[in-house]
Design a protein around this motif. Sequence first.
Motif, PDB file in Angstrom:
ATOM      1  N   ALA A  20       0.695  -1.093   0.196  1.00 59.36           N
ATOM      2  CA  ALA A  20      -0.035   0.150  -0.075  1.00 59.36           C
ATOM      3  C   ALA A  20       0.967   1.155   0.119  1.00 59.36           C
ATOM      4  O   ALA A  20       0.511   2.284  -0.614  1.00 59.36           O
ATOM      5  CB  ALA A  20      -0.945   0.049   1.324  1.00 59.36           C
ATOM      6  N   ALA A  21       1.939   1.129   0.805  1.00 62.54           N
ATOM      7  CA  ALA A  21       2.825   2.301   0.776  1.00 62.54           C
ATOM      8  C   ALA A  21       3.482   2.670  -0.527  1.00 62.54           C
ATOM      9  O   ALA A  21       3.553   3.910  -0.962  1.00 62.54           O
ATOM     10  CB  ALA A  21       3.967   2.192   1.985  1.00 62.54           C
ATOM     11  N   ARG A  22       3.877   1.629  -1.308  1.00 61.58           N
ATOM     12  CA  ARG A  22       4.463   1.916  -2.444  1.00 61.58           C
ATOM     13  C   ARG A  22       3.469   2.612  -3.536  1.00 61.58           C
ATOM     14  O   ARG A  22       3.670   3.431  -4.191  1.00 61.58           O
ATOM     15  CB  ARG A  22       4.744   0.464  -3.140  1.00 61.58           C
ATOM     16  N   ARG A  23       2.087   1.880  -3.455  1.00 62.38           N
ATOM     17  CA  ARG A  23       1.290   2.386  -4.617  1.00 62.38           C
ATOM     18  C   ARG A  23       0.822   3.910  -4.157  1.00 62.38           C
ATOM     19  O   ARG A  23       0.472   4.653  -4.649  1.00 62.38           O
ATOM     20  CB  ARG A  23      -0.004   1.458  -4.424  1.00 62.38           C
ATOM     21  N   PHE A  24       0.485   3.994  -2.544  1.00 63.90           N
ATOM     22  CA  PHE A  24       0.048   5.269  -2.295  1.00 63.90           C
ATOM     23  C   PHE A  24       1.339   6.368  -2.358  1.00 63.90           C
ATOM     24  O   PHE A  24       0.879   7.608  -2.929  1.00 63.90           O
ATOM     25  CB  PHE A  24      -0.176   5.331  -0.616  1.00 63.90           C
ATOM     26  N   ALA A  25       2.495   6.143  -2.598  1.00 66.66           N
ATOM     27  CA  ALA A  25       3.467   7.201  -2.853  1.00 66.66           C
ATOM     28  C   ALA A  25       3.443   7.518  -4.195  1.00 66.66           C
ATOM     29  O   ALA A  25       3.848   8.664  -4.501  1.00 66.66           O
ATOM     30  CB  ALA A  25       4.960   6.330  -2.074  1.00 66.66           C
ATOM     31  N   ALA A  26       3.401   6.391  -5.044  1.00 70.09           N
ATOM     32  CA  ALA A  26       3.154   6.574  -6.425  1.00 70.09           C
ATOM     33  C   ALA A  26       2.023   7.495  -7.080  1.00 70.09           C
ATOM     34  O   ALA A  26       2.067   8.248  -7.610  1.00 70.09           O
ATOM     35  CB  ALA A  26       3.420   5.427  -7.326  1.00 70.09           C
ATOM     36  N   GLU A 103       9.926   7.614  -1.584  1.00 67.88           N
ATOM     37  CA  GLU A 103       8.756   7.011  -1.181  1.00 67.88           C
ATOM     38  C   GLU A 103       8.301   7.904   0.238  1.00 67.88           C
ATOM     39  O   GLU A 103       7.086   8.399   0.120  1.00 67.88           O
ATOM     40  CB  GLU A 103       8.942   5.623  -0.688  1.00 67.88           C
ATOM     41  N   ARG A 104       9.175   8.086   1.195  1.00 65.81           N
ATOM     42  CA  ARG A 104       8.795   8.723   2.635  1.00 65.81           C
ATOM     43  C   ARG A 104       8.530  10.255   2.524  1.00 65.81           C
ATOM     44  O   ARG A 104       7.369  10.651   2.930  1.00 65.81           O
ATOM     45  CB  ARG A 104      10.042   8.557   3.422  1.00 65.81           C
ATOM     46  N   ALA A 105       9.313  10.633   1.285  1.00 66.82           N
ATOM     47  CA  ALA A 105       8.830  12.251   1.363  1.00 66.82           C
ATOM     48  C   ALA A 105       7.513  12.242   0.507  1.00 66.82           C
ATOM     49  O   ALA A 105       6.795  13.210   1.029  1.00 66.82           O
ATOM     50  CB  ALA A 105      10.008  12.835   0.620  1.00 66.82           C
ATOM     51  N   ARG A 106       7.520  11.524  -0.485  1.00 65.02           N
ATOM     52  CA  ARG A 106       5.928  11.755  -1.051  1.00 65.02           C
ATOM     53  C   ARG A 106       5.044  11.301  -0.198  1.00 65.02           C
ATOM     54  O   ARG A 106       3.792  11.912  -0.329  1.00 65.02           O
ATOM     55  CB  ARG A 106       6.213  10.828  -2.466  1.00 65.02           C
ATOM     56  N   GLY A 168       9.869  21.974   4.503  1.00 69.05           N
ATOM     57  CA  GLY A 168      10.279  22.376   3.041  1.00 69.05           C
ATOM     58  C   GLY A 168      11.411  21.661   2.469  1.00 69.05           C
ATOM     59  O   GLY A 168      11.121  20.948   1.085  1.00 69.05           O
ATOM     60  N   TYR A 169      12.181  21.061   3.133  1.00 66.91           N
ATOM     61  CA  TYR A 169      13.073  20.243   2.628  1.00 66.91           C
ATOM     62  C   TYR A 169      12.401  18.907   2.251  1.00 66.91           C
ATOM     63  O   TYR A 169      12.805  18.311   0.923  1.00 66.91           O
ATOM     64  CB  TYR A 169      14.160  19.797   3.547  1.00 66.91           C
ATOM     65  N   LEU A 170      11.467  18.264   3.068  1.00 66.73           N
ATOM     66  CA  LEU A 170      10.762  17.204   2.621  1.00 66.73           C
ATOM     67  C   LEU A 170      10.041  17.248   1.237  1.00 66.73           C
ATOM     68  O   LEU A 170       9.917  16.590   0.277  1.00 66.73           O
ATOM     69  CB  LEU A 170       9.934  16.790   3.718  1.00 66.73           C
ATOM     70  N   LEU A 171       9.488  18.419   1.260  1.00 66.71           N
ATOM     71  CA  LEU A 171       8.417  18.875  -0.078  1.00 66.71           C
ATOM     72  C   LEU A 171       9.239  18.898  -1.130  1.00 66.71           C
ATOM     73  O   LEU A 171       8.900  18.335  -2.254  1.00 66.71           O
ATOM     74  CB  LEU A 171       7.888  20.166   0.244  1.00 66.71           C
ATOM     75  N   GLN A 172      10.410  19.478  -1.135  1.00 65.47           N
ATOM     76  CA  GLN A 172      11.321  19.782  -2.369  1.00 65.47           C
ATOM     77  C   GLN A 172      11.863  18.429  -2.638  1.00 65.47           C
ATOM     78  O   GLN A 172      12.310  17.953  -3.894  1.00 65.47           O
ATOM     79  CB  GLN A 172      12.340  20.862  -2.027  1.00 65.47           C
ATOM     80  N   LYS A 173      12.228  17.593  -1.572  1.00 70.06           N
ATOM     81  CA  LYS A 173      12.829  16.304  -1.868  1.00 70.06           C
ATOM     82  C   LYS A 173      11.662  15.425  -2.624  1.00 70.06           C
ATOM     83  O   LYS A 173      11.899  14.668  -3.336  1.00 70.06           O
ATOM     84  CB  LYS A 173      13.056  15.541  -0.551  1.00 70.06           C
ATOM     85  N   ALA A 174      10.459  15.484  -2.276  1.00 68.93           N
ATOM     86  CA  ALA A 174       9.412  14.756  -3.029  1.00 68.93           C
ATOM     87  C   ALA A 174       9.254  14.967  -4.266  1.00 68.93           C
ATOM     88  O   ALA A 174       9.111  14.268  -5.149  1.00 68.93           O
ATOM     89  CB  ALA A 174       8.107  14.815  -2.197  1.00 68.93           C
TER      90      ALA A 174
ATOM     91  N   TRP B 112       0.237  20.696  -3.831  1.00 70.79           N
ATOM     92  CA  TRP B 112       1.565  20.004  -3.825  1.00 70.79           C
ATOM     93  C   TRP B 112       1.613  18.473  -3.992  1.00 70.79           C
ATOM     94  O   TRP B 112       2.186  17.860  -4.610  1.00 70.79           O
ATOM     95  CB  TRP B 112       2.298  20.269  -2.282  1.00 70.79           C
ATOM     96  N   GLY B 113       0.591  17.893  -3.198  1.00 75.39           N
ATOM     97  CA  GLY B 113       0.292  16.544  -3.506  1.00 75.39           C
ATOM     98  C   GLY B 113      -0.033  15.984  -4.595  1.00 75.39           C
ATOM     99  O   GLY B 113       0.315  15.094  -5.383  1.00 75.39           O
ATOM    100  N   GLU B 114      -1.032  17.071  -5.318  1.00 75.81           N
ATOM    101  CA  GLU B 114      -1.589  16.489  -6.645  1.00 75.81           C
ATOM    102  C   GLU B 114      -0.451  16.645  -7.824  1.00 75.81           C
ATOM    103  O   GLU B 114      -0.383  15.964  -8.813  1.00 75.81           O
ATOM    104  CB  GLU B 114      -2.713  17.702  -7.193  1.00 75.81           C
ATOM    105  N   ALA B 115       0.583  17.498  -7.646  1.00 79.07           N
ATOM    106  CA  ALA B 115       1.359  17.782  -8.504  1.00 79.07           C
ATOM    107  C   ALA B 115       2.546  16.427  -8.632  1.00 79.07           C
ATOM    108  O   ALA B 115       3.295  16.206  -9.641  1.00 79.07           O
ATOM    109  CB  ALA B 115       2.533  18.953  -8.314  1.00 79.07           C
ATOM    110  N   LEU B 116       2.591  15.538  -7.560  1.00 77.07           N
ATOM    111  CA  LEU B 116       3.197  14.619  -7.543  1.00 77.07           C
ATOM    112  C   LEU B 116       3.084  13.621  -8.492  1.00 77.07           C
ATOM    113  O   LEU B 116       3.475  12.472  -8.834  1.00 77.07           O
ATOM    114  CB  LEU B 116       3.371  13.921  -6.149  1.00 77.07           C
TER     115      LEU B 116
END
Lengths: 204, 204
Positions: A20-26, A103-106, A168-174, B112-116
């Motif tokens: 689920a985590a993989r698909r949710f992140a994607a 994955e974590r950042a997303r 902000g770092y996490l967002l940009q990393k995502a 932000w989330g949508e843009a992913l």
Amino acid sequence: MPRVSAEYLAARREEILDAAARRFAADGFHRTSMQDIIDEAGLSPGAVYRYFRAKDELIESISVEAMGHIESVVSGGIDGEEPLADLIAGLPAAFDALGRTDERARLAVQTWGEALRNPPLAEALAARLANVRSALRDRIATAQRAGEVDPAADPDDAAKVLLGLLQGYLLQKAWDPDLDPADFGRAARVLIAPRQAMPGHSID
Amino acid sequence: MPRVSAEYLAARREEILDAAARRFAADGFHRTSMQDIIDEAGLSPGAVYRYFRAKDELIESISVEAMGHIESVVSGGIDGEEPLADLIAGLPAAFDALGRTDERARLAVQTWGEALRNPPLAEALAARLANVRSALRDRIATAQRAGEVDPAADPDDAAKVLLGLLQGYLLQKAWDPDLDPADFGRAARVLIAPRQAMPGHSID
DNA sequence: GATCATAAAGCGAATGCTCGTTCTTGACGA
DNA sequence: TCGTCAAGAACGAGCATTCGCTTTATGATC
């Protein structure tokens, strides 16, 4: 009792959560269908629904887990004895050290949006943020006493700023998995502590 | 109302966008149904679909508009002649000055989330972020020459950090509408420029 | 300026599809 | 044999979207 071991059950549950985590992140929580998760886990609907009552339960489990990882990174860093500037400079790298960074950042970004709408999630998030903020506040107050940080700063507000920096770092990393945690951390350190400790600010 | 003026059509379109923005901010893009938007606008499905081909078009319009507002706030602030520290301290308040702050902050997080997940949206977001980062970078380089910022900082990385700061503010504002922009800005300023300009760093 | 014809604007029931979830069935270990 | 686990077909709800009909503002005509 023709059953399976508790370990087997726990492992199965973890497999489903990982899938689920993989698909949710994607794809995000709401663009991911249960069928997607079921396929990713290589199971059947019946199997998945034996371990999780509903999709929302899956979303909550994943989200709370994701928050926990971030909280532990920050809290773990704060406990150290290093100067505040080093702590700040090292947080991005510490987060990356958890592994599966993209994955974590997303997931974190997805969770932020979800918490705006999901009350139990909002509560869990608020509680964890309060912990992190309070630990940061204490750490900043200590740094002020040590002359590392301008005593004019309100520790509570400064904690929000530092927390915002990490968010902000996490967002940009995502968005950009190539973002370098060391570069980001170094720039943050230079901005916040231009010449190491500020002279003449110690309270004693 | 057949064959109406272009102004009428534009106004209707804007009404629908406003209705959609309210619902999207409240419930998120994917928990908001077209019927929700239709009801909020006080129209019928047919009417809404006359102005927007699909829900995704609505999501994109709202998202790009939301990004534009944020970009203009940052870009507008950067153009000023004030010291960098003042600029940073003032950005949260400048964002709030746009009005409908809660809605905007929540929409930003949703975006932000949508843009992913949404390639055209990701592209639009990346382009705007690049603009903002480049403007920030130039501003930081200028500040370094003026001795306001430690010349050891890489302007590109420092721009990411400052951008992250504002993103963190938006995120926290989305969760807590009571977050005070002035407090946040003041704390950011004190952290980044502890005692006004640093002495002895001017390059001349 | 009153009437009419026209086509745009709006309506809303209907449609088809996808989704989350359930339930019956069978297999397998104890 | 019994209870548990997994499978997967089936179901109903809710969704985005469509389409044929009605309404009505506008420009033409007298």
